[in-house]
Scaffold this motif. Sequence first.
Motif, PDB file in Angstrom:
ATOM      1  N   HIS A 254       1.261  -1.077   0.050  1.00  0.00           N
ATOM      2  CA  HIS A 254      -0.163   0.009  -0.040  1.00  0.00           C
ATOM      3  C   HIS A 254       0.783   0.848  -0.288  1.00  0.00           C
ATOM      4  O   HIS A 254       1.878   1.550   0.937  1.00  0.00           O
ATOM      5  N   TRP A 255       1.018   1.998  -1.334  1.00  0.00           N
ATOM      6  CA  TRP A 255       1.651   2.984  -0.977  1.00  0.00           C
ATOM      7  C   TRP A 255       0.904   4.180  -1.206  1.00  0.00           C
ATOM      8  O   TRP A 255      -0.145   4.334  -2.152  1.00  0.00           O
ATOM      9  N   LEU A 256       0.976   5.908  -1.022  1.00  0.00           N
ATOM     10  CA  LEU A 256       1.370   6.884  -2.163  1.00  0.00           C
ATOM     11  C   LEU A 256       1.971   7.003  -3.252  1.00  0.00           C
ATOM     12  O   LEU A 256       3.257   6.724  -2.432  1.00  0.00           O
ATOM     13  N   SER A 257       1.368   7.480  -4.285  1.00  0.00           N
ATOM     14  CA  SER A 257       2.720   7.240  -5.062  1.00  0.00           C
ATOM     15  C   SER A 257       1.942   9.036  -5.753  1.00  0.00           C
ATOM     16  O   SER A 257       1.265   9.726  -6.176  1.00  0.00           O
ATOM     17  N   ALA A 258       3.375   9.135  -6.075  1.00  0.00           N
ATOM     18  CA  ALA A 258       3.545  10.209  -6.933  1.00  0.00           C
ATOM     19  C   ALA A 258       4.903  10.395  -8.341  1.00  0.00           C
ATOM     20  O   ALA A 258       5.500  10.047  -7.930  1.00  0.00           O
ATOM     21  N   GLY A 259       4.420  10.583  -9.879  1.00  0.00           N
ATOM     22  CA  GLY A 259       5.452  10.098 -10.797  1.00  0.00           C
ATOM     23  C   GLY A 259       4.403  10.373 -12.341  1.00  0.00           C
ATOM     24  O   GLY A 259       3.521  10.499 -12.245  1.00  0.00           O
ATOM     25  N   PRO A 260       5.553   9.980 -12.935  1.00  0.00           N
ATOM     26  CA  PRO A 260       6.527  10.617 -13.284  1.00  0.00           C
ATOM     27  C   PRO A 260       6.952  12.174 -13.274  1.00  0.00           C
ATOM     28  O   PRO A 260       6.475  12.757 -13.983  1.00  0.00           O
ATOM     29  N   PHE A 261       7.890  12.136 -13.082  1.00  0.00           N
ATOM     30  CA  PHE A 261       9.031  12.797 -12.815  1.00  0.00           C
ATOM     31  C   PHE A 261       9.960  13.338 -13.847  1.00  0.00           C
ATOM     32  O   PHE A 261      10.508  12.012 -13.580  1.00  0.00           O
TER      33      PHE A 261
END
Length: 465
Positions: free
Chosen positions: A280-287
């Motif tokens: 379980h993750w909070l995810s951000a991307g792609p950069f």
Amino acid sequence: MRWFGLFLLACSSDPQPHPGADTAAAALPPGCGDGVVDADEVCDAGPANSDTIADACRSTCFPASCGDAVVDAGEGCDDGAGLGGDGCSSACALETGTLDTESNDTWEEATPVLTTDGAGQAHGSLADQDVDCWSVEVPACGAIEATELAPCGPALTLALHAPDGSLVASGAPGDDGCATLDPLTAPGARWVEGGTWSVCVSAVNKSDVDDYVLAISTPDPKAIGAPTSGSDTDADTIPDTCDADLDGDGMANDADNCPEVSNGPDTPAPALSSSGYIRHWLSAGPFTGGVTTAECRPSEQAFVGEDGPLAPAVADPAGDLVWTYALLSADSYDFTVPYGWATPSRESYTLVYLQSATARELTLSLGADDGVFAWWNGTQVLDVGSCQGVNADQFQASVAVNEGWNSLLVKVRDWGGGWGQAVRFLDAGVAVTDLVPSLSPDGAWTADQGDHDGDGLGDVCDPEP
């Protein structure tokens, strides 16, 4: 006078009945019907032999029997035909159910089977390489079962045709010699589309079959424990095409804002996998566009504000993007799944809050493709600049775990090809499984029907919540 006397004597030699004397019946010639049971006879009642009286000795001097067109004791019927499917079986028993109606040689001509509570019987016979087809109405996502009832004669084969006529399953004789089409073993006979289905009966060796009885039913596949056929998102043995609750979260598909991702009342609280991996993750991307000192080492750009206090929730800003949920079904996170292709080099962030029942020292252990930075409770604990695939437990760091809530932030840079991570904690080399993950900075969290942007798509499955 002598001649006359001789004449009288000659005339008197012809016997004449005496008045009042008995008249004897004419003697019958030897053979059937003489009242004597000869060697080639089974019975002989003489004049009482009859081909129309029940249970009488027949004119052939054989006993009454099934097939003589007379209903004798122990018989329910006798039409003399010796074949079933016409209301009277070859064993002279009344047939109850659906009778053979020709022509029914193809699935298109199939005789409808009368059913009660989804079950019925069909009676038929086969001659001259005949084929009998029987039809039954099956509800959507139902099943079809067909069984030849004992006693079974020449071997039969059963062919199941879908509403469009396609052949989808077949049945053959079992150890008892009776043909069976079993939805538990025939995938094409379970979890089927609704409509008119047909079962066609034929003799294996094209032999004549005096009669057969076929029991046909349409059981509920789930009630009989039928295995799934096709994809099954929630692994409940009901295929997705028939599942009113695809993700098994207690929320019907038509009312679920994420029907394929569990976020209803039956969604379990998040937990580490059996091997201790974080799923379980909070995810951000792609950069992209980050400047680095080595090809695979993460950039120094703080795309999500990791250079200061960081405690995001879903839909919070992550630089020019937003934090989203990543709920994994595997121990590793393949970033190409949510982000697709992005021109290398590319970078992603994942964050999770972890609750510990006690304060303790643990080992943060991860594999990453390629370089990786990691921050534990805001302090950087890993700086890896090498290029490699995801290798479990390749990079490690000792961390002080607080009693209560902690945070882990991971940044992975990829130089090309695969892109991902696998993260867990070890205690003296043993996987830790008692940490409780959360995706909320406010404490315990369970996926729900939340929809921050009100677009009708729940946060847990919305790529832009």
